[in-house]
Design a protein around this motif. Structure first.
Motif, mmCIF file in Angstrom:
data_model
loop_
_atom_site.group_PDB
_atom_site.id
_atom_site.type_symbol
_atom_site.label_atom_id
_atom_site.label_comp_id
_atom_site.label_asym_id
_atom_site.label_seq_id
_atom_site.Cartn_x
_atom_site.Cartn_y
_atom_site.Cartn_z
ATOM 1 N N MET A 2 -10.371 3.649 -17.970
ATOM 2 C CA MET A 2 -10.174 4.621 -16.925
ATOM 3 C C MET A 2 -8.848 4.350 -16.223
ATOM 4 O O MET A 2 -8.437 3.204 -16.098
ATOM 5 C CB MET A 2 -11.297 4.549 -15.900
ATOM 6 N N ARG A 3 -8.228 5.426 -15.750
ATOM 7 C CA ARG A 3 -6.973 5.302 -15.018
ATOM 8 C C ARG A 3 -7.237 5.059 -13.545
ATOM 9 O O ARG A 3 -8.231 5.523 -13.000
ATOM 10 C CB ARG A 3 -6.177 6.588 -15.161
ATOM 11 N N SER A 4 -6.319 4.375 -12.908
ATOM 12 C CA SER A 4 -6.401 4.180 -11.456
ATOM 13 C C SER A 4 -5.023 4.460 -10.862
ATOM 14 O O SER A 4 -4.013 4.453 -11.563
ATOM 15 C CB SER A 4 -6.873 2.772 -11.107
ATOM 16 N N GLU A 5 -5.024 4.710 -9.563
ATOM 17 C CA GLU A 5 -3.786 5.018 -8.853
ATOM 18 C C GLU A 5 -3.770 4.224 -7.553
ATOM 19 O O GLU A 5 -4.769 4.174 -6.842
ATOM 20 C CB GLU A 5 -3.745 6.517 -8.551
ATOM 21 N N ASN A 6 -2.644 3.595 -7.240
ATOM 22 C CA ASN A 6 -2.514 2.878 -5.976
ATOM 23 C C ASN A 6 -2.464 3.900 -4.846
ATOM 24 O O ASN A 6 -1.570 4.742 -4.809
ATOM 25 C CB ASN A 6 -1.270 2.000 -5.969
ATOM 26 N N THR A 7 -3.446 3.831 -3.936
ATOM 27 C CA THR A 7 -3.611 4.834 -2.890
ATOM 28 C C THR A 7 -3.568 4.164 -1.525
ATOM 29 O O THR A 7 -4.304 3.210 -1.283
ATOM 30 C CB THR A 7 -4.961 5.558 -3.080
ATOM 31 N N PRO A 8 -2.734 4.673 -0.591
ATOM 32 C CA PRO A 8 -2.679 4.089 0.758
ATOM 33 C C PRO A 8 -3.857 4.546 1.622
ATOM 34 O O PRO A 8 -4.368 5.652 1.468
ATOM 35 C CB PRO A 8 -1.357 4.612 1.317
ATOM 36 N N PHE A 9 -4.278 3.671 2.533
ATOM 37 C CA PHE A 9 -5.357 3.961 3.475
ATOM 38 C C PHE A 9 -4.775 3.973 4.884
ATOM 39 O O PHE A 9 -3.975 3.111 5.240
ATOM 40 C CB PHE A 9 -6.459 2.908 3.373
ATOM 41 N N VAL A 10 -5.205 4.971 5.695
ATOM 42 C CA VAL A 10 -4.692 5.141 7.055
ATOM 43 C C VAL A 10 -5.864 5.085 8.024
ATOM 44 O O VAL A 10 -6.831 5.826 7.869
ATOM 45 C CB VAL A 10 -3.955 6.494 7.198
ATOM 46 N N GLY A 11 -5.781 4.220 9.026
ATOM 47 C CA GLY A 11 -6.823 4.103 10.042
ATOM 48 C C GLY A 11 -7.975 3.220 9.591
ATOM 49 O O GLY A 11 -8.114 2.865 8.431
ATOM 50 N N GLY A 12 -8.819 2.881 10.549
ATOM 51 C CA GLY A 12 -10.016 2.087 10.260
ATOM 52 C C GLY A 12 -9.700 0.672 9.833
ATOM 53 O O GLY A 12 -8.588 0.170 10.019
ATOM 54 N N PRO A 13 -10.681 -0.008 9.232
ATOM 55 C CA PRO A 13 -10.489 -1.410 8.863
ATOM 56 C C PRO A 13 -9.518 -1.619 7.702
ATOM 57 O O PRO A 13 -9.005 -2.716 7.528
ATOM 58 C CB PRO A 13 -11.896 -1.883 8.493
ATOM 59 N N LEU A 14 -9.224 -0.598 6.903
ATOM 60 C CA LEU A 14 -8.302 -0.759 5.770
ATOM 61 C C LEU A 14 -6.903 -0.224 6.085
ATOM 62 O O LEU A 14 -6.109 0.004 5.168
ATOM 63 C CB LEU A 14 -8.852 -0.030 4.536
ATOM 64 N N ASP A 15 -6.572 -0.037 7.351
ATOM 65 C CA ASP A 15 -5.298 0.554 7.749
ATOM 66 C C ASP A 15 -4.127 -0.219 7.169
ATOM 67 O O ASP A 15 -4.036 -1.437 7.285
ATOM 68 C CB ASP A 15 -5.193 0.600 9.270
ATOM 69 N N GLY A 16 -3.210 0.507 6.522
ATOM 70 C CA GLY A 16 -2.006 -0.102 5.982
ATOM 71 C C GLY A 16 -2.157 -0.710 4.601
ATOM 72 O O GLY A 16 -1.170 -1.117 3.996
ATOM 73 N N ARG A 17 -3.343 -0.750 4.073
ATOM 74 C CA ARG A 17 -3.548 -1.336 2.744
ATOM 75 C C ARG A 17 -3.353 -0.283 1.664
ATOM 76 O O ARG A 17 -3.586 0.895 1.867
ATOM 77 C CB ARG A 17 -4.941 -1.928 2.617
#
Length: 87
Positions: free
Chosen positions: A1-16
């Motif tokens: 399966m393919r995956s894509e690096n996706t940014p997260f905004v807000g909450g506990p994963l902010d900036g990851r």
């Protein structure tokens, strides 16, 4: 399966930026749920992120996706049927 690096905004994963598996259409899922275990056998807390268009290119078209934190939690799911009464 393919995956894509996706940014997260807000909450506990902010900036990851995390790799998210893509579906058959080449898009990540609409909602991303992150369960966080609790102490003493309590049920886990689930943080919900909603998919939004990522960075905007020169022509105004989105280039990739990002996830924004949904502080209300799980959205009320299911299709909205036009013939059903609301309420």
């Amino acid at each position: 399966m393919r995956s894509e690096n996706t940014p997260f905004v807000g909450g506990p994963l902010d900036g990851r930026v995390l790799p998210v598996l893509l579906g058959a259409t080449g898009r990540p899922p609409k909602f991303y749920r992150v369960p966080v275990p609790q102490d003493e056998g309590r049920p886990p807390v689930v943080h919900v992120y909603r998919r939004v268009p990522g960075r905007v290119g020169r022509l105004g078209l989105p280039n990739g996706w990002a996830y924004e934190y949904e502080p209300e939690g799980d959205p009320s799911g299911g299709p909205k049927w036009p013939w059903k009464k609301s309420g």
